[in-house]
Write a protein that holds these residues in place. Structure first.
Motif: not given
Length: 340
Positions: A91-111
């Protein structure tokens, strides 16, 4: 802030219409996925929305939901491989916070299946997600999020209703615009004199209103510089009640469901200590010593909780002005927080 908050009812109604097909498909996809649990990922006001999502998913979808700290994936690189097939609601109003992006990308790599709830559907977070839910709040320039938060809560409610097939919740969503418009017009400024000189205060909620209390406390910090802390009305006696004495303000956001059990008795204890109680969601005769704020009656408990934050934003803006502050430009804060 005031202008944007007043846009929320119309924006929420528009969102429900525009997202109808998308939400039906998302609900079916998540039912078919049949995950063992769900997770949320957020910071700031969005994290209060994530707590609201947890309440919705656990009470309406019977889905255990955990809060995935952004730093676990973005900083410590310790995302669990057990995220395989698990929906991660970012959940992000801007969808641009670097830590959220990194965490989401890492979680997606984990399935993980990334469900992005964003105001900007063209944001990097939206591009990363398998399911994108736009909240359609429109541009928001005040640092203090208002309409984007309300619209996010409505979107999460819509998702939970379609995921669970809860007919009562789906029917309640049809009244969203009218309920929020009534809440937007409710005048909570009678509380301003009680809070104008406050330095610290408690904000109480429970069940659907506990995340609302969290958002209210955050906004009091942001816009008025008040050290406000949110607690469950069931938990406040486990220590925090020690802090309250004569003349201390306590804002109470009462739930409209079984979570209000024992609340009147708890508030009587605060009244005995001489606290200045400001209460929304209870009848005046139940709390005779309190300043009672108007709230929509006979509404679904989930919508009732969203209505409370809609009304609160008017109070927050007026309170900041009464304290000689500019709620649109609080010091040291930015619209997009770029945590690494």
């Amino acid at each position: 802030m005031a202008e944007e908050a007043l846009e929320a009812p119309a924006k929420a109604s528009e969102q429900l219409a525009r997202n109808a097909g998308l939400m039906r498909e998302a609900g079916k996809r998540l039912r078919d996925l049949s995950p063992p649990f769900a997770a949320t990922l957020a910071r700031g006001s969005s994290d209060q929305a994530a707590a609201f999502a947890k309440f919705l998913l656990e009470t309406h979808v019977a889905m255990p939901t955990l809060s995935h700290a952004p730093s676990i994936g973005s900083l410590y690189r310790k995302t669990s491989p057990r995220f395989d097939g698990v929906p991660l609601i970012a959940i992000s109003q801007s969808g641009r916070s670097p830590d959220l992006l990194a965490a989401a990308a890492d979680a997606r790599r984990q399935g993980a299946v990334i469900v992005a709830v964003v105001n900007d559907a063209a944001s990097p977070l939206a591009h990363l997600a398998q399911i994108v839910i736009p909240v359609h709040a429109g541009p928001e320039t005040s640092v203090a999020a208002t309409k984007s938060f309300v619209c996010t809560l409505v979107a999460l409610t819509h998702l939970a209703a379609e995921w669970s097939g809860d007919e009562a919740l789906l029917a309640a969503l049809e009244t969203t615009g009218a309920v929020l418009e009534q809440a937007a017009q409710a005048n909570w400024t009678s509380a301003v004199p009680l809070l104008r000189d406050a330095r610290t205060m408690l904000v109480l909620g429970r069940g659907p209103t506990l995340p609302i209390a969290g958002e209210a406390a955050l906004k009091l910090k942001e816009t008025s510089g008040i050290h406000a802390e949110a607690f469950s009305s069931a938990e406040v006696a486990h220590g925090p009640m020690r802090l309250i004495g004569a003349g201390d303000p306590v804002l109470v956001l009462a739930p409209n469901d079984v979570a209000r059990e024992g609340l009147v008795e708890r508030l009587a204890e605060f009244a005995e200590r001489g606290a200045n109680l400001v209460v929304a969601g209870l009848e005046a005769e139940l709390v005779p010593t309190a300043t009672v704020l108007p709230s929509p009656r006979d509404v679904h408990p989930v919508l009732g909780a969203i209505a409370q934050i809609q009304s609160f934003y008017g109070l927050a803006e007026a309170l900041a002005r009464a304290r000689g502050l500019d709620p649109d430009h609080p010091p040291h804060l930015n619209k997009v927080t770029r945590t690494l």
